[in-house]
Design an enzyme around this catalytic site. Structure first.
Site, PDB file in Angstrom:
ATOM      1  N   ASP A  14       2.983  -5.104   8.190  1.00  0.00           N
ATOM      2  CA  ASP A  14       2.605  -4.706   9.792  1.00  0.00           C
ATOM      3  C   ASP A  14       3.820  -5.258  10.458  1.00  0.00           C
ATOM      4  O   ASP A  14       4.042  -4.037  11.504  1.00  0.00           O
ATOM      5  CB  ASP A  14       1.561  -6.039   9.972  1.00  0.00           C
ATOM      6  CG  ASP A  14       0.084  -5.657   9.443  1.00  0.00           C
ATOM      7  OD1 ASP A  14      -0.710  -6.466   9.609  1.00  0.00           O
ATOM      8  OD2 ASP A  14       0.025  -4.978   8.598  1.00  0.00           O
ATOM      9  N   HIS A  85     -34.444   1.020   6.195  1.00  0.00           N
ATOM     10  CA  HIS A  85     -35.174  -0.142   5.435  1.00  0.00           C
ATOM     11  C   HIS A  85     -35.037   0.374   3.851  1.00  0.00           C
ATOM     12  O   HIS A  85     -36.107   0.126   3.283  1.00  0.00           O
ATOM     13  CB  HIS A  85     -36.804   0.077   5.788  1.00  0.00           C
ATOM     14  CG  HIS A  85     -36.766  -0.330   6.996  1.00  0.00           C
ATOM     15  ND1 HIS A  85     -37.184   0.718   8.398  1.00  0.00           N
ATOM     16  CD2 HIS A  85     -36.648  -1.536   8.049  1.00  0.00           C
ATOM     17  CE1 HIS A  85     -37.306  -0.095   9.509  1.00  0.00           C
ATOM     18  NE2 HIS A  85     -36.811  -1.414   9.329  1.00  0.00           N
ATOM     19  N   CYS A 285       8.763   0.616  -6.823  1.00  0.00           N
ATOM     20  CA  CYS A 285       9.991   0.675  -6.040  1.00  0.00           C
ATOM     21  C   CYS A 285      10.740   2.233  -6.414  1.00  0.00           C
ATOM     22  O   CYS A 285      11.139   2.679  -5.608  1.00  0.00           O
ATOM     23  CB  CYS A 285      10.964  -0.271  -6.354  1.00  0.00           C
ATOM     24  SG  CYS A 285      12.535  -0.313  -5.432  1.00  0.00           S
ATOM     25  N   THR A 338       6.347  -1.179   2.675  1.00  0.00           N
ATOM     26  CA  THR A 338       7.658  -1.855   3.030  1.00  0.00           C
ATOM     27  C   THR A 338       9.213  -1.491   3.308  1.00  0.00           C
ATOM     28  O   THR A 338       9.857  -1.272   4.350  1.00  0.00           O
ATOM     29  CB  THR A 338       7.588  -3.233   2.584  1.00  0.00           C
ATOM     30  OG1 THR A 338       6.564  -4.135   2.743  1.00  0.00           O
ATOM     31  CG2 THR A 338       8.605  -3.945   3.070  1.00  0.00           C
ATOM     32  N   THR A 389      17.288  -9.427  -1.522  1.00  0.00           N
ATOM     33  CA  THR A 389      16.659  -8.090  -0.848  1.00  0.00           C
ATOM     34  C   THR A 389      17.734  -7.305  -0.587  1.00  0.00           C
ATOM     35  O   THR A 389      19.185  -7.568  -0.539  1.00  0.00           O
ATOM     36  CB  THR A 389      16.025  -8.561   0.409  1.00  0.00           C
ATOM     37  OG1 THR A 389      17.179  -8.979   1.490  1.00  0.00           O
ATOM     38  CG2 THR A 389      15.164  -9.958   0.335  1.00  0.00           C
ATOM     39  N   LEU A 390      17.172  -6.229  -0.155  1.00  0.00           N
ATOM     40  CA  LEU A 390      18.204  -4.949   0.316  1.00  0.00           C
ATOM     41  C   LEU A 390      19.286  -5.167   1.301  1.00  0.00           C
ATOM     42  O   LEU A 390      20.133  -4.737   1.618  1.00  0.00           O
ATOM     43  CB  LEU A 390      17.307  -3.484   0.570  1.00  0.00           C
ATOM     44  CG  LEU A 390      16.590  -3.569   1.769  1.00  0.00           C
ATOM     45  CD1 LEU A 390      17.325  -3.348   2.905  1.00  0.00           C
ATOM     46  CD2 LEU A 390      15.399  -2.359   1.524  1.00  0.00           C
TER      47      LEU A 390
END
Length: 475
Positions: A14, A85, A285, A338, A389-390
């Site tokens: 996010d 219903h 990835c 991401t 991480t990158l």
């Protein structure tokens, strides 16, 4: 001048995806970049402090699940016209069609004047019909699902040339927690219909405020015409050169050729990266990077996204800033997730850092813009080297870049190799059991191999002024 505050739940995806939206806006509207602010909130207690000490608390706590209930429909079947219903409906359909195929068929049942069984409302279907649309949640749909239905219905009505004056959407009439929806159209009278109230009166009555607890709030204005996101980069994306001085690569041919070479290198490296990510992450990835080079498989399975952008003049050494924005869009639309957000934010920020600097992309221009882009990326992620991480090789590359491209690539490669023995502090590997990572000694998949590092950095800095030429042995 109006200002915007973006409030985002503290999930990595996010934060990155809303962040890239802000950066896209800032890159393409530099005169309004300061009018948007970004706030991250987190309230979840599910992830403990130790596990989440880098990424922080997530926004929005988990929700309880529900048990599977008896259903007279098969898993691959839906029923059209089912009563609230649970009375039998008009028909059953299997397999379940896509929403953009289902909604037009439902609207046809409402608007058709040739079906003697259902032509209850006198639609003229002459391009002048006007309606109020109500989309009702029968009880079991999420807000996300309901929003998708509203969007598809509005698009379908636009396609039928039926003008929607108001949209009402929400849980108005339920059937307990039935996972379904209903569509209702109020056909507004024509101006020459003297036996009906005026359109203005009807809309005013619908817009009138009420305290009724079951009546959901709705916008008191006419919705805009919906636009589908194009499958490829759109010509409507403003080029940076239209808003700032054009920045040109010192060697346009090398710039363009290197992007195509980089795409081929990323595609070739996919199996190796995917294998490592099945250990250190969620196994996608390599495919994500391949999609970025190859284009979204659902849209263009045989044409490279960057090559297509080159052909259309959206990525060219004649306009480096516009190219960075275009590459950012490729990362966003073809890669997603991401990784796509990280790349997209970085390239958007890079475009901003390059703006107004010079007319030729010299090493000094690149170096300044790189540092600016990294600082901007840091506002959307807590990862700092060393974090597996990158960010690790990216920061190493940028720090060493003033010493030359070859030195920078070597520094990035060494930083990537060191992730084999690092504890994961952020990113996908942070959720993988640490003992397995230490046993396998797998580097972060997004950082692995001199091949992919060269591919990525060649995209950025492929010009003869940087004294970096492709070497056959490296590929």
């Amino acid at each position: 001048m109006g200002r915007t505050i973006i409030i985002v739940k503290n999930y990595t995806g996010d934060v990155l995806n809303f962040g890239l939206a802000k950066e896209h806006y800032s890159a393409t509207h530099p005169d309004k970049a300061g009018s948007v602010r970004f706030i991250v909130v987190g309230d979840d207690v599910a992830v403990g402090r130790t596990q989440g000490h880098i990424v922080g608390r997530r926004g929005l706590a988990g929700v309880p699940g529900t048990s599977v209930q008896d259903n007279h429909l098969r898993a691959d079947e839906i029923e059209i016209g089912l009563g609230i219903h649970n009375e039998s409906g008009n028909s059953r359909i299997s397999p379940i069609p896509a929403l953009n195929k289902l909604v037009p068929d439902l609207l046809q049942l409402i608007t058709s004047t040739t079906d003697p069984e259902r032509a209850f409302v006198p639609f003229e279907n002459d391009g002048k019909d006007e309606v109020v649309l109500l989309v009702n949640n029968l009880g079991g749909l999420s807000e996300l699902e309901l929003g998708a239905i509203v969007s598809e219905t509005k698009q379908a009505l636009d396609h039928q040339h039926i003008n929607v004056r108001r949209v009402l959407a929400g849980t108005f009439m339920t059937s307990l927690n039935m996972p379904g929806f209903s569509l209702t159209l109020l056909l507004l009278p024509r101006p020459n219909d003297r036996n009906a109230p005026s359109i203005d009166l009807l809309l005013a009555l619908l817009d009138d405020p009420t305290n009724a607890p079951g009546w959901r709030w709705s916008s008191k204005s006419e919705p805009t015409h919906t636009l589908r996101i194009p499958e490829s980069l759109t010509a409507s994306t403003p080029s940076a050169s239209s808003q700032a001085a054009n920045l040109r690569a010192s060697n346009v041919t090398t710039f363009n050729t290197s992007i195509e070479n980089s795409c081929r290198a990323l595609i070739a490296a996919e199996p190796e990266i995917t294998k490592m990510d099945s250990i250190a992450g969620d196994g996608d990835c390599g495919l994500t990077l391949k999609d970025g080079a190859n284009g979204s498989p659902a849209h263009t399975p045989t044409r490279q996204a960057f090559s297509r952008a080159l052909e259309e003049g959206k990525v060219t050494g004649e306009d480096v800033i516009g190219s960075m924005i275009a590459i950012s869009k490729v990362a966003e639309e073809a890669m997603g997730g991401t990784s796509g957000a990280l790349y997209s934010i970085f390239f958007s920020a890079l475009a901003q850092g390059l703006a107004g600097t010079s007319t030729i992309a010299t090493p000094d221009v690149w170096s300044s813009a790189l540092n600016s882009a990294l600082d901007r990326l840091y506002t959307y992620t807590r990862a700092r080297p060393p974090s597996r991480t990158l960010v690790d090789p990216l920061a190493a590359f940028i720090e060493a870049f003033p010493s030359g491209l070859e030195v920078a690539v070597k520094a990035a490669t060494e930083a990537a190799e060191k992730t084999r023995d690092l504890e994961a502090k952020a990113g996908r590997s942070a959720y993988v059991e640490g003992g397995r990572l230490r046993a396998e000694r797998v580097p972060d998949p997004e950082l692995d191999s001199n091949l992919t590092l060269r591919a990525r950095y060649e995209i950025l800095f492929s010009s003869d002024c940087l004294m970096f030429q492709q070497r056959t042995k490296d590929w």
